[in-house]
Design a protein around this motif. Structure first.
Motif, PDB file in Angstrom:
ATOM      1  N   LYS A 206       0.851  -1.113  -0.196  1.00 15.50           N
ATOM      2  CA  LYS A 206      -0.131   0.136   0.093  1.00 15.50           C
ATOM      3  C   LYS A 206       0.616   1.219  -0.013  1.00 15.50           C
ATOM      4  O   LYS A 206       1.550   1.447   0.720  1.00 15.50           O
ATOM      5  CB  LYS A 206      -0.934  -0.076   1.257  1.00 15.50           C
ATOM      6  N   ALA A 207       0.514   1.983  -0.881  1.00 13.91           N
ATOM      7  CA  ALA A 207       1.395   3.492  -1.065  1.00 13.91           C
ATOM      8  C   ALA A 207       0.506   4.362  -0.052  1.00 13.91           C
ATOM      9  O   ALA A 207      -0.213   5.284  -0.871  1.00 13.91           O
ATOM     10  CB  ALA A 207       1.421   3.831  -2.405  1.00 13.91           C
ATOM     11  N   GLU A 208       0.779   4.241   1.061  1.00 10.04           N
ATOM     12  CA  GLU A 208      -0.001   5.165   1.907  1.00 10.04           C
ATOM     13  C   GLU A 208       0.672   6.251   2.671  1.00 10.04           C
ATOM     14  O   GLU A 208       0.143   6.890   3.316  1.00 10.04           O
ATOM     15  CB  GLU A 208      -0.551   4.437   3.209  1.00 10.04           C
ATOM     16  N   SER A 209       1.652   6.514   2.290  1.00  4.87           N
ATOM     17  CA  SER A 209       2.636   7.796   2.760  1.00  4.87           C
ATOM     18  C   SER A 209       3.562   8.142   1.695  1.00  4.87           C
ATOM     19  O   SER A 209       4.047   7.319   0.732  1.00  4.87           O
ATOM     20  CB  SER A 209       3.011   7.487   4.153  1.00  4.87           C
ATOM     21  N   PRO A 210       4.118   9.414   1.876  1.00  4.05           N
ATOM     22  CA  PRO A 210       5.095   9.724   1.123  1.00  4.05           C
ATOM     23  C   PRO A 210       6.493   8.825   1.062  1.00  4.05           C
ATOM     24  O   PRO A 210       7.349   8.970   0.439  1.00  4.05           O
ATOM     25  CB  PRO A 210       5.447  11.258   1.367  1.00  4.05           C
ATOM     26  N   GLN A 211       6.441   7.904   2.228  1.00  2.00           N
ATOM     27  CA  GLN A 211       7.833   7.087   2.136  1.00  2.00           C
ATOM     28  C   GLN A 211       8.039   6.456   0.836  1.00  2.00           C
ATOM     29  O   GLN A 211       7.118   5.642   0.364  1.00  2.00           O
ATOM     30  CB  GLN A 211       7.532   5.860   3.393  1.00  2.00           C
ATOM     31  N   GLY A 212       9.243   6.689   0.375  1.00  2.00           N
ATOM     32  CA  GLY A 212       9.678   5.680  -0.704  1.00  2.00           C
ATOM     33  C   GLY A 212       9.286   6.673  -1.867  1.00  2.00           C
ATOM     34  O   GLY A 212       9.586   5.988  -3.219  1.00  2.00           O
ATOM     35  N   ALA A 213       8.866   7.790  -1.756  1.00  2.00           N
ATOM     36  CA  ALA A 213       8.268   8.496  -2.916  1.00  2.00           C
ATOM     37  C   ALA A 213       9.514   9.366  -3.423  1.00  2.00           C
ATOM     38  O   ALA A 213      10.423   9.888  -2.872  1.00  2.00           O
ATOM     39  CB  ALA A 213       7.085   9.475  -2.551  1.00  2.00           C
ATOM     40  N   ASP A 214       9.537   9.626  -4.890  1.00  2.00           N
ATOM     41  CA  ASP A 214      10.548  10.246  -5.583  1.00  2.00           C
ATOM     42  C   ASP A 214       9.773  11.266  -6.241  1.00  2.00           C
ATOM     43  O   ASP A 214       8.932  11.124  -7.252  1.00  2.00           O
ATOM     44  CB  ASP A 214      11.476   9.318  -6.467  1.00  2.00           C
ATOM     45  N   GLY A 215      10.030  12.508  -6.139  1.00  2.00           N
ATOM     46  CA  GLY A 215       9.592  13.632  -6.811  1.00  2.00           C
ATOM     47  C   GLY A 215       9.476  13.597  -8.712  1.00  2.00           C
ATOM     48  O   GLY A 215       8.448  13.844  -8.914  1.00  2.00           O
ATOM     49  N   GLU A 216      10.414  12.709  -9.011  1.00  2.00           N
ATOM     50  CA  GLU A 216      10.318  12.478 -10.516  1.00  2.00           C
ATOM     51  C   GLU A 216       9.496  11.110 -10.832  1.00  2.00           C
ATOM     52  O   GLU A 216       8.943  11.148 -12.002  1.00  2.00           O
ATOM     53  CB  GLU A 216      11.537  12.613 -11.339  1.00  2.00           C
ATOM     54  N   THR A 217       9.853  10.200 -10.247  1.00  2.00           N
ATOM     55  CA  THR A 217       9.420   8.752 -10.676  1.00  2.00           C
ATOM     56  C   THR A 217       8.200   8.309  -9.838  1.00  2.00           C
ATOM     57  O   THR A 217       7.913   7.281 -10.099  1.00  2.00           O
ATOM     58  CB  THR A 217      10.705   7.764 -10.498  1.00  2.00           C
ATOM     59  N   GLY A 218       7.911   9.013  -8.794  1.00  2.00           N
ATOM     60  CA  GLY A 218       6.763   8.653  -8.039  1.00  2.00           C
ATOM     61  C   GLY A 218       7.253   7.483  -6.818  1.00  2.00           C
ATOM     62  O   GLY A 218       8.269   7.475  -6.527  1.00  2.00           O
ATOM     63  N   PHE A 219       6.167   6.645  -6.479  1.00  2.00           N
ATOM     64  CA  PHE A 219       6.459   5.989  -5.484  1.00  2.00           C
ATOM     65  C   PHE A 219       7.491   4.588  -5.546  1.00  2.00           C
ATOM     66  O   PHE A 219       7.133   3.948  -6.659  1.00  2.00           O
ATOM     67  CB  PHE A 219       5.210   5.112  -4.699  1.00  2.00           C
ATOM     68  N   ASP A 220       8.332   4.321  -4.841  1.00  2.00           N
ATOM     69  CA  ASP A 220       9.095   3.358  -4.933  1.00  2.00           C
ATOM     70  C   ASP A 220       9.063   2.069  -4.429  1.00  2.00           C
ATOM     71  O   ASP A 220       8.959   1.928  -3.079  1.00  2.00           O
ATOM     72  CB  ASP A 220      10.788   3.827  -4.663  1.00  2.00           C
ATOM     73  N   PHE A 221       8.555   0.808  -5.181  1.00  2.00           N
ATOM     74  CA  PHE A 221       7.887  -0.015  -4.460  1.00  2.00           C
ATOM     75  C   PHE A 221       8.876  -0.773  -3.378  1.00  2.00           C
ATOM     76  O   PHE A 221       8.767  -1.144  -2.292  1.00  2.00           O
ATOM     77  CB  PHE A 221       7.784  -1.275  -5.340  1.00  2.00           C
ATOM     78  N   ALA A 222      10.270  -0.871  -3.801  1.00  2.00           N
ATOM     79  CA  ALA A 222      11.166  -1.676  -3.037  1.00  2.00           C
ATOM     80  C   ALA A 222      11.444  -0.930  -1.702  1.00  2.00           C
ATOM     81  O   ALA A 222      11.640  -1.407  -0.636  1.00  2.00           O
ATOM     82  CB  ALA A 222      12.691  -1.579  -3.753  1.00  2.00           C
ATOM     83  N   GLU A 223      11.383   0.440  -1.795  1.00  2.00           N
ATOM     84  CA  GLU A 223      11.567   1.320  -0.477  1.00  2.00           C
ATOM     85  C   GLU A 223      10.369   1.264   0.537  1.00  2.00           C
ATOM     86  O   GLU A 223      10.475   1.410   1.642  1.00  2.00           O
ATOM     87  CB  GLU A 223      11.754   2.866  -0.950  1.00  2.00           C
ATOM     88  N   ILE A 224       8.986   1.321  -0.055  1.00  2.00           N
ATOM     89  CA  ILE A 224       7.809   1.054   0.709  1.00  2.00           C
ATOM     90  C   ILE A 224       8.013  -0.302   1.335  1.00  2.00           C
ATOM     91  O   ILE A 224       7.807  -0.535   2.641  1.00  2.00           O
ATOM     92  CB  ILE A 224       6.708   1.238  -0.263  1.00  2.00           C
ATOM     93  N   GLN A 225       8.296  -1.426   0.618  1.00  2.00           N
ATOM     94  CA  GLN A 225       8.517  -2.867   1.051  1.00  2.00           C
ATOM     95  C   GLN A 225       9.565  -2.644   2.492  1.00  2.00           C
ATOM     96  O   GLN A 225       9.347  -3.323   3.258  1.00  2.00           O
ATOM     97  CB  GLN A 225       8.604  -3.743   0.029  1.00  2.00           C
ATOM     98  N   LEU A 226      10.668  -2.178   2.066  1.00  2.00           N
ATOM     99  CA  LEU A 226      11.615  -1.959   2.983  1.00  2.00           C
ATOM    100  C   LEU A 226      11.305  -1.623   4.276  1.00  2.00           C
ATOM    101  O   LEU A 226      11.487  -1.973   5.382  1.00  2.00           O
ATOM    102  CB  LEU A 226      12.878  -1.238   2.480  1.00  2.00           C
ATOM    103  N   GLY A 227      10.294  -0.643   4.096  1.00  2.00           N
ATOM    104  CA  GLY A 227       9.940   0.262   5.473  1.00  2.00           C
ATOM    105  C   GLY A 227       9.000  -0.697   6.002  1.00  2.00           C
ATOM    106  O   GLY A 227       9.035  -0.832   7.413  1.00  2.00           O
ATOM    107  N   LEU A 228       8.249  -1.653   5.384  1.00  2.00           N
ATOM    108  CA  LEU A 228       7.572  -2.664   6.225  1.00  2.00           C
ATOM    109  C   LEU A 228       8.070  -3.632   6.933  1.00  2.00           C
ATOM    110  O   LEU A 228       7.578  -3.650   8.040  1.00  2.00           O
ATOM    111  CB  LEU A 228       6.427  -3.195   4.939  1.00  2.00           C
ATOM    112  N   ILE A 229       9.353  -4.059   6.308  1.00  2.00           N
ATOM    113  CA  ILE A 229       9.865  -5.131   7.064  1.00  2.00           C
ATOM    114  C   ILE A 229      10.581  -4.514   8.130  1.00  2.00           C
ATOM    115  O   ILE A 229      10.630  -5.229   9.382  1.00  2.00           O
ATOM    116  CB  ILE A 229      10.930  -5.676   5.941  1.00  2.00           C
ATOM    117  N   ARG A 230      11.283  -3.520   7.866  1.00  2.00           N
ATOM    118  CA  ARG A 230      11.709  -2.698   8.922  1.00  2.00           C
ATOM    119  C   ARG A 230      10.965  -2.401  10.361  1.00  2.00           C
ATOM    120  O   ARG A 230      11.213  -2.550  11.291  1.00  2.00           O
ATOM    121  CB  ARG A 230      12.618  -1.491   8.744  1.00  2.00           C
TER     122      ARG A 230
END
Length: 347
Positions: A206-230
């Motif tokens: 779920k892209a529920e917050s700006p975490q993992g977002a990049d101003g040019e490319t949008g949400f980064d799946f890997a970074e969001i998933q990394l946030g869930l794991i941590r």
């Protein structure tokens, strides 16, 4: 290329187990044969996806029971059982029974929420209690309590010639440590950690917050998933040692025929547009499918922020493929991709 921080320790796969309505036995037999092949190839685990009122596995616990009698080593899991369809006490009995029959190889993964298409199915599923059913985390907590041996009733002892227990029977002592939660949100990751569960993270978050977002490319799946794991590990009693399994769709083509390669690439291409941005009101973000040689896939995974954080995977087999396609994909996973990631097949 950044190195993997955790060597790949466990290699698994996930199947949806499709079948033809006119010949359901053939499809289920194919699923069992794939699991048997997985064991011969040295895979550590085989996971079953759950589908209700569709032409896929509707009863993964029954399929695991069958698979447990045709294998001796490979772990068998569900990814995931939607608990909105289940009575936690009855499910606890079934899971414990199959775990005993398998010799302690069951890894049940569950999730919560209302059943899919609930308005259309509620009268068949819960004709008298549809409005009162609780589809929250409480349903998982009840299941965990029953599996872990807490009392289900205040009555036990002998009545006539029958002996009654106050907890679910059979009781499988190790099963409680092998319960998994399949989640795609930070709330789910935190809750699963607090309950001491294991965590399944798939190709959907779920892209529920700006975490993992990049101003040019949008949400980064890997970074969001990394946030869930941590987040999960930060709330788990075992901390960094808490178990997490990642389930992406990867399709190695090392031994594929030209026709198979074309089919795999077309499959991935059709699904790529949904990975560009969050989808629907739930803002679901999908990971791109990874198709290529095992070396190419390994290189992409080593660059994946979330993959570098795990040492277990359950790669999802694409649905709608033929049996021989799955044989080729699994064989390449076990003989090419796994070793390229530092994995060694189980004896």
């Amino acid at each position: 290329m950044p190195p993997t921080s955790r060597p790949l320790r466990k290699l698994g796969f996930l199947t949806i187990g499709l079948f033809d309505e006119a010949d359901p036995r053939r499809g289920h037999e194919s699923t069992l044969e794939i699991i048997e092949l997985g064991e011969r190839l040295g895979f550590d685990s085989a996971w079953l996806r759950h589908r209700h009122l569709q032409y896929g596995i509707s009863s993964p616990v029954a399929v695991m029971a069958a698979a447990s009698q045709r294998t001796r080593r490979i772990e068998l899991g569900t990814a995931v059982i939607p608990l909105g369809w289940e009575n936690p006490l009855r499910l606890a009995e079934d899971l414990a029974t199959v775990d005993i029959l398998s010799g302690g190889r069951i890894n049940p993964g569950v999730s919560v929420g209302p059943p899919m298409h609930y308005d259309q199915v509620k009268e068949a599923l819960y004709p008298d209690t549809a409005q009162a059913e609780d589809f929250s985390y409480e349903r998982v907590r009840r299941l965990l309590d029953f599996v872990r041996g807490k009392s289900a009733t205040d009555f036990s002892g002998v009545e006539g010639f029958e002996v009654f227990s106050d907890r679910v029977q059979p009781h499988s002592p190790g099963l409680g440590r092998r319960m998994w939660y399949g989640g795609g949100s930070l709330g789910s990751a935190r809750w699963a950690g607090e309950q001491g569960m294991n965590f399944l993270t798939s190709s959907v978050v779920k892209a529920e917050s700006p975490q993992g977002a990049d101003g040019e490319t949008g949400f980064d799946f890997a970074e969001i998933q990394l946030g869930l794991i941590r987040a999960f590990r930060a709330h788990h009693p075992d901390g960094e040692n808490a178990r997490v399994s990642q389930g992406l769709v990867v399709i190695p083509t090392d031994s594929a025929s030209p026709e198979q390669r074309a089919k795999y690439e077309e499959f991935a291409a059709r699904r790529t547009p949904r990975t560009a941005s969050p989808q629907g009101p739930a803002r679901l973000l999908f990971a791109p499918d990874i198709v290529g040689s095992s070396e190419e896939i390994a290189e992409r995974l080593r660059a994946h922020a979330a993959f570098r954080e795990v040492d277990e995977v359950a790669f999802a087999l694409p649905f709608t493929f033929e049996h021989e396609d799955y044989v080729q994909i699994l064989t390449d996973m076990a003989t090419k991709l796994g070793p390229a990631l530092g994995w060694r097949p189980a004896a």
